[in-house]
Motif scaffolding. Structure first.
Motif, PDB file in Angstrom:
ATOM      1  N   ASN A 101       0.830  -1.195   0.000  1.00  0.00           N
ATOM      2  CA  ASN A 101       0.000   0.000   0.000  1.00  0.00           C
ATOM      3  C   ASN A 101       0.865   1.245   0.000  1.00  0.00           C
ATOM      4  N   LEU A 102       0.245   2.378  -0.327  1.00  0.00           N
ATOM      5  CA  LEU A 102       0.918   3.666  -0.412  1.00  0.00           C
ATOM      6  C   LEU A 102       0.038   4.730   0.235  1.00  0.00           C
ATOM      7  N   ALA A 103       0.662   5.819   0.661  1.00  0.00           N
ATOM      8  CA  ALA A 103      -0.079   6.952   1.212  1.00  0.00           C
ATOM      9  C   ALA A 103       0.712   8.225   0.962  1.00  0.00           C
ATOM     10  N   GLY A 104       0.006   9.362   0.873  1.00  0.00           N
ATOM     11  CA  GLY A 104       0.667  10.644   0.689  1.00  0.00           C
ATOM     12  C   GLY A 104      -0.319  11.778   0.916  1.00  0.00           C
ATOM     13  N   MET A 105       0.220  12.985   1.082  1.00  0.00           N
ATOM     14  CA  MET A 105      -0.638  14.144   1.320  1.00  0.00           C
ATOM     15  C   MET A 105       0.014  15.387   0.722  1.00  0.00           C
ATOM     16  N   LYS A 106      -0.824  16.441   0.538  1.00  0.00           N
ATOM     17  CA  LYS A 106      -0.335  17.719   0.055  1.00  0.00           C
ATOM     18  C   LYS A 106      -1.260  18.816   0.573  1.00  0.00           C
ATOM     19  N   ARG A 107      -0.705  19.742   1.349  1.00  0.00           N
ATOM     20  CA  ARG A 107      -1.525  20.843   1.857  1.00  0.00           C
ATOM     21  C   ARG A 107      -1.753  21.888   0.769  1.00  0.00           C
ATOM     22  N   ARG A 108      -0.648  22.324   0.129  1.00  0.00           N
ATOM     23  CA  ARG A 108      -0.739  23.411  -0.846  1.00  0.00           C
ATOM     24  C   ARG A 108      -1.558  22.970  -2.046  1.00  0.00           C
ATOM     25  N   GLN A 109      -2.454  23.810  -2.511  1.00  0.00           N
ATOM     26  CA  GLN A 109      -3.296  23.626  -3.685  1.00  0.00           C
ATOM     27  C   GLN A 109      -4.304  22.503  -3.498  1.00  0.00           C
ATOM     28  N   TYR A 110      -3.847  21.329  -3.057  1.00  0.00           N
ATOM     29  CA  TYR A 110      -4.730  20.155  -3.058  1.00  0.00           C
ATOM     30  C   TYR A 110      -5.492  19.974  -1.739  1.00  0.00           C
TER      31      TYR A 110
END
Length: 486
Positions: A101-110
């Motif tokens: 499995n994979l995971a990720g995040m982004k505050r800016r723009q998204y």
């Protein structure tokens, strides 16, 4: 164009690996060497994964907290297995399967994070960089591989709003009939590139660390097609909503993911052994078992030639020297065709016809008493010639006529051996002795021999003398020996 360029680079690396390996060995054979070697192996591996794409907060450092405006990018993992076939000491192939499995995040723009489950199957080619760069005789139990290949990735991803956890986007499976399945699995090509470090702990087991980056031919792995600044805030979850289910990318780069893993490899094959250091030196011994091509260069199994000193050669020659031959075996004092060692009558008169024991016989009575169709006893006779001549003297006509009569009555076979003295070159004497043999054979045929196929001829020149260099000795050497055998 980027994905095409990436694929070409990967394939180029694979071809370079193949060329480097097969430059050392016969390309028509999977292995070339003096002894059989094991070539198959299986491995299991697992470890943490890391996503690289639009929903990734930092380039290198993963976020570790989950709260109102962040989501942990850590804690993702994978497990896998592979079957390996070593084609040469430098080049091998691996067929592998992974799931994770994979995971990720982004505050800016998204202001989004995602979770993804994936399954991957790939075929990779590896190059033994340690042996290629440093040679097979250094770091014997260490192995460093570089590898690349191609595979298929199936993934199911969902993107959520940070803080609220509201579903914003997800992969959709296009069934091909116009319908789609929300949050279904999608598939695309993947190109793995990586390096692995192995250590051989026993004849059967290796352990290692594997580091890989997987280049995926899509931007949908994080359920987000990025790079569209017109929907910066994504307030209603429409950014990259995947209305077009066939879209693979936006204006940002294709997705990638990597992992670091711990690997255990089991080497298949019979009678597995590994090289050991004895007396401060690594020694190979194929009589004790079978080495694995992953770790052993076949050229190391070739024993270097032993160069002996003159003293050692002399010692070996003396130890293997045969017993001296009884000189009587090389002498025929009475020139009757039987060596003195076996001759029961060593002083038979010149021109005598003798038995196999060297005893003179009455050849006329023997021929008269011979019964038709029977085999004859072993009988010897000689025909002598003048210097450099192959003309049969009249004194031998009667004896040769009796030989014809005996051959026609019995099942005897006749062996004719031509000889010459040493007063000419070897080449000339061989030819002269052959002419003398042919002269005797032709006489026998003209004298009425029924079956000339029972005659066997040899020409020895001056290589088998029975006399010395005196006038009488030279006369003995100018001869054709007749040997009648059963």
């Amino acid at each position: 164009m980027k994905k095409v360029s990436l694929f070409v680079k990967a394939m180029g690396l694979g071809l370079l690996a193949s060329a480097s390996a097969f430059a050392q060995y016969n390309p028509k054979a999977s292995y070339e060497g003096p002894a059989k070697m094991n070539t198959w192996s299986v491995s299991i591996h697992g470890g943490p994964t890391q996503f690289f794409g639009d929903l990734r907060e930092y380039d290198f450092y993963p976020v570790g907290n989950t709260n109102s405006d962040s989501y942990s990018e850590r804690g993702t993992w994978f497990v896998g297995a592979a079957v390996g076939k070593q084609l040469s000491h430098l080049f091998g192939l691996q067929l592998g399967a992974n799931l994770g499995n994979l995971a990720g995040m982004k505050r800016r723009q998204y202001f989004s994070y995602f979770r993804s489950n994936y399954q991957q199957v790939d075929l990779t080619g590896s190059v033994n960089l340690k042996s290629l760069l440093f040679g097979p005789n250094k770091m014997k139990h260490w192995k460093i591989d570089g590898y690349t290949g191609i595979g298929v990735l199936r993934f199911k991803s969902t993107a959520y709003q940070l803080g609220s956890g509201r579903v914003q986007r997800f992969t959709k499976h296009n069934a091909g009939d116009g319908t789609v399945t929300p949050a279904g699995y999608e598939a695309d090509w993947v190109i793995p590139i990586g390096a692995a470090i192995h250590y051989e702990i026993s004849p059967r087991f290796d352990i290692g660390l594997d580091f890989r980056i997987n280049h995926v031919n899509t931007e949908r792995l994080d359920a987000t097609i990025g790079g569209d600044n017109s929907s910066v805030y994504d307030q209603v979850g429409s950014r990259g909503s995947f209305d077009n289910t066939l879209a693979r990318k936006g204006s940002s780069s294709l997705d990638k993911y990597g992992y670091g893993s711990f690997m255990v490899t089991y080497k298949l094959g019979k009678n597995a052994i590994r090289v050991k250091k004895e007396n401060g030196k690594y020694e190979y011994d194929t009589t004790k078992g079978t080495y694995h091509l992953r770790w052993t260069d076949p050229r190391n199994l070739i024993k270097p030639p032993v160069i002996l000193t003159l003293e050692q050669i002399d010692s070996v020659a003396k130890a293997n020297r045969p017993k001296d031959i009884d000189p009587r075996l090389l002498l025929d004092s009475d020139n009757d065709g039987v060596s003195d060692y076996f001759d029961r009558q060593p002083n038979t008169p010149a021109g005598s016809i003798v038995s196999g024991a060297g005893e003179a016989i009455d050849f006329d009575k023997y021929v008269s008493a011979a019964l038709p169709g029977i085999a004859c006893a072993e009988i010897f006779a000689n025909v002598q010639f003048d210097t450099d001549k192959n003309i049969i003297k009249p004194q031998y006509y009667e004896m040769l006529n009796k030989v014809v009569e005996l051959l026609n009555k019995t099942q005897c076979r006749l062996q004719l051996s031509g000889h010459a003295d040493r007063r000419a070159s070897d080449r000339y004497n061989i030819a002269l002795s052959r002419r003398r043999v042919e002269a005797v054979r032709n006489y026998l045929v003209k004298a009425g021999l029924n079956d000339a196929n029972r005659i066997v001829i040899d020409a020895f020149g001056s290589f088998k003398p029975i006399g010395d260099t005196s006038r009488n000795g030279l006369q003995k050497n100018r001869r054709v020996e007749l040997r009648l055998v059963p």
